[in-house]
Design an enzyme around this catalytic site. Structure first.
Site, short mmCIF file in Angstrom:
data_model
loop_
_atom_site.label_atom_id
_atom_site.label_comp_id
_atom_site.label_asym_id
_atom_site.label_seq_id
_atom_site.Cartn_x
_atom_site.Cartn_y
_atom_site.Cartn_z
N ASP A 13 0.81 -1.22 0.00
CA ASP A 13 0.00 0.00 0.00
C ASP A 13 0.85 1.27 0.00
O ASP A 13 0.48 2.28 0.60
CB ASP A 13 -0.98 0.01 1.20
CG ASP A 13 -1.78 -1.28 1.25
OD1 ASP A 13 -2.28 -1.69 0.19
OD2 ASP A 13 -1.86 -1.89 2.33
N LYS A 16 1.69 1.82 -5.28
CA LYS A 16 2.27 1.22 -6.50
C LYS A 16 1.41 1.47 -7.73
O LYS A 16 1.93 1.64 -8.82
CB LYS A 16 2.47 -0.29 -6.32
CG LYS A 16 3.69 -0.61 -5.45
CD LYS A 16 3.84 -2.09 -5.23
CE LYS A 16 2.75 -2.66 -4.37
NZ LYS A 16 2.81 -2.28 -2.96
N GLY A 40 -4.28 -4.60 -4.55
CA GLY A 40 -5.27 -3.65 -5.04
C GLY A 40 -4.53 -2.38 -5.42
O GLY A 40 -4.10 -1.63 -4.56
N HIS A 41 -4.30 -2.20 -6.72
CA HIS A 41 -3.51 -1.05 -7.18
C HIS A 41 -4.43 0.00 -7.80
O HIS A 41 -5.08 -0.27 -8.82
CB HIS A 41 -2.45 -1.52 -8.19
CG HIS A 41 -1.43 -2.45 -7.57
ND1 HIS A 41 -0.49 -3.13 -8.30
CD2 HIS A 41 -1.21 -2.79 -6.29
CE1 HIS A 41 0.26 -3.84 -7.47
NE2 HIS A 41 -0.16 -3.66 -6.25
N GLN A 216 2.29 -6.14 -3.16
CA GLN A 216 2.54 -6.13 -1.70
C GLN A 216 3.84 -5.36 -1.42
O GLN A 216 4.17 -4.47 -2.17
CB GLN A 216 2.60 -7.56 -1.12
CG GLN A 216 1.25 -8.29 -1.16
CD GLN A 216 0.95 -8.95 -2.49
OE1 GLN A 216 1.79 -9.59 -3.08
NE2 GLN A 216 -0.27 -8.81 -2.96
P1 IMP Z 1 -2.66 -12.99 1.83
O1 IMP Z 1 -1.68 -12.48 0.84
O2 IMP Z 1 -4.10 -12.75 1.43
O3 IMP Z 1 -2.40 -14.42 2.19
O4 IMP Z 1 -2.48 -12.16 3.20
C1 IMP Z 1 -1.30 -12.28 4.00
C2 IMP Z 1 -0.93 -10.93 4.60
O5 IMP Z 1 -0.52 -10.04 3.57
C3 IMP Z 1 -2.08 -10.21 5.32
O6 IMP Z 1 -1.55 -9.48 6.39
C4 IMP Z 1 -2.61 -9.27 4.27
O7 IMP Z 1 -3.29 -8.17 4.84
C5 IMP Z 1 -1.32 -8.85 3.60
N1 IMP Z 1 -1.49 -8.42 2.21
C6 IMP Z 1 -1.70 -9.19 1.13
N2 IMP Z 1 -1.78 -8.45 0.02
C7 IMP Z 1 -1.61 -7.17 0.41
C8 IMP Z 1 -1.57 -5.92 -0.29
O8 IMP Z 1 -1.68 -5.85 -1.53
N3 IMP Z 1 -1.36 -4.81 0.48
C9 IMP Z 1 -1.19 -4.86 1.83
N4 IMP Z 1 -1.22 -6.00 2.52
C10 IMP Z 1 -1.42 -7.15 1.81
#
Ligand code: IMP
Length: 416
Positions: A13, A16, A40-41, A216
């Site tokens: 976040d 990007k 989510g971009h 991420q």
């Molecule tokens: P997962 O990727 O859905 O398995 O989530 C694992 C961890 O990564 C959690 O803490 C999510 O909130 C975090 N996470 C996954 N994708 C994003 C992102 O695009 N932005 C911020 N946090 C993310």
């Protein structure tokens, strides 16, 4: 022509979407390399705006080819929905979208499992996005995952999927549901499938300019992040290289995104978290709510110890500092430069979450600038305290700040 990578240096976040959109006009191809619809971009240009979850965030740039690389895990119906949305904004875009045959498919079963596993963790939640990311990457590592390329071979796919269902003891009702999900997507997705590694390496040799878009952030990396409170892919430079199939020697620039403060969504250690008034003000002004899940993000001051760790791993050559406008409201600005751990001061980032949980940030206090940031290419014309803040970050990180973003719009960017 060389390849550039753009990646987040915090817990995701960092902005990007906007930065990919901004930089993409200088590239021929933009590639998503890892992760899935957990990302989510957000992109915003004039009247148009969109949040991409799987497509590279260059959907509003008319000339750019969009590639989803082999390292991505794809929710087929999410990508179909996104392509249709992008097609409305940018007619003809479908012709420019390519998906790797080696990317893995996220099934409804994976999403179910993700949510079930999270429920079972009870008081030791990870806070996943529920998008099936962990279970899909687990199946990939177990070598029972379903690659997108199998959509070309319906009978092999059906056979492979039957074995997958046996392995996971999936009921016949759920099997039918997942089969319909897979087979129903064939006509829409298979025309977009390519040998992406081959395509990208040919393009590189032809001199095309390629931008690798990370998803991420470094602190969510499965190896270098705050395990187990991480995502299931390598979000750092190695993940972008293996997830695109380009050689590390093709890389020329590694652009690291740093938000002027820190946010985190989901569970896990966050040394500079501020759940008081400053954090609340950052959340409100910075609109810090998840683009994928809508969850409020935890907020806190900039943690340079963590960012330095991310810079080292990624070999960052330049920084884009984002959302500086959010800090314009503060009289004093705090930046963590060390941690205090068990009575000792340390200046490295402990990657063992258990250790990091004990780390207390040591801040330095800087004077705020308390005025709006305006466009200028002359650093001397910036508010003096803001300029000092930039100098301090550059010096600490020993890395230049190339761009500063001060709002969600494409033009709200200062170039040095
Ligand atoms: P997962 O990727 O859905 O398995 O989530 C694992 C961890 O990564 C959690 O803490 C999510 O909130 C975090 N996470 C996954 N994708 C994003 C992102 O695009 N932005 C911020 N946090 C993310």
């Amino acid at each position: 022509m060389p390849v550039a990578a753009l990646l987040g240096l915090q817990w995701g976040d960092e902005g990007k979407g906007k930065c990919t959109d901004y930089l993409a006009s200088g590239f021929d191809i933009v590639v998503r390399c890892q992760g899935g619809a957990n990302a989510g971009h957000s992109v915003e240009a004039g009247e148009n705006n969109m949040i991409t979850h799987l497509l590279p965030a260059a959907v509003l740039q008319k000339q750019v080819e969009l590639v989803i690389g082999n390292g991505v895990v794809i929710d087929l119906w999410e990508i179909i929905k996104e392509i249709n949305e992008a097609e409305n904004l940018s007619p003809g875009i479908k012709e420019r979208i390519k998906i790797s045959k080696n990317s893995h498919i996220v099934l409804p079963f994976h999403k179910y499992l993700d949510q079930k596993q999270e429920e079972n963790r009870k008081d030791s939640l990870i806070g996943t996005t529920g998008r099936g990311i962990g279970p899909c990457y687990s199946d990939k590592a177990l070598r029972i995952g379903i690659r997108a390329g199998l959509l070309f071979y319906e009978s092999v796919l059906t056979d492979f999927f039957s074995k997958f269902c046996d392995q996971h003891e999936i009921s016949s009702k759920d099997k039918d549901y997942n089969t319909a999900y897979l087979l129903g997507a064939i006509s829409e997705v298979s025309p977009l499938l390519i040998d992406s590694q081959n395509y990208l390496n040919r393009a590189f040799k032809e001199g095309k300019k390629i931008l690798l878009e990370g998803a991420q952030g470094a602190l969510l990396d499965i190896d270098h992040g705050t395990y187990p409170y991480v995502t299931s892919s390598n979000t750092t430079i190695g993940g972008l290289i293996s997830g695109s199939g380009l050689s590390p020697f093709s890389l020329d620039r590694v652009i690291g995104l740093v938000k002027a403060y820190t946010t985190r969504v989901g569970e896990g250690p966050f040394p500079t978290e501020d759940d008081g008034i400053s954090g609340q003000r950052m959340r409100a002004t910075g609109r810090e709510f998840g683009a994928t899940t809508g969850r409020p993000r935890k907020c806190g001051w900039l943690d340079l110890v963590a960012v330095k760790h991310a810079i080292e791993i990624n070999g960052v050559t330049e920084i884009i500092l984002t959302k500086v406008d959010v800090l314009s409201q503060f009289e004093k600005i705090y930046v963590a430069v060390k941690y205090s751990c068990k009575g000792e001061e340390i200046s490295y980032f402990p990657t063992l979450s258990e250790e990091l949980l004990e780390a207390k940030p040591v801040y330095i206090e800087l004077e705020g600038w308390e005025q709006e940031i305006r466009k200028t290419s002359n650093r001397n014309k910036l508010p003096a305290n803001f300029s000092k803040y930039l100098d301090f970050i550059e010096e600490y990180l020993d890395t230049p700040i190339a761009l500063v973003s001060y709002g969600p719009k494409r033009e709200e960017m200062i170039i040095f």
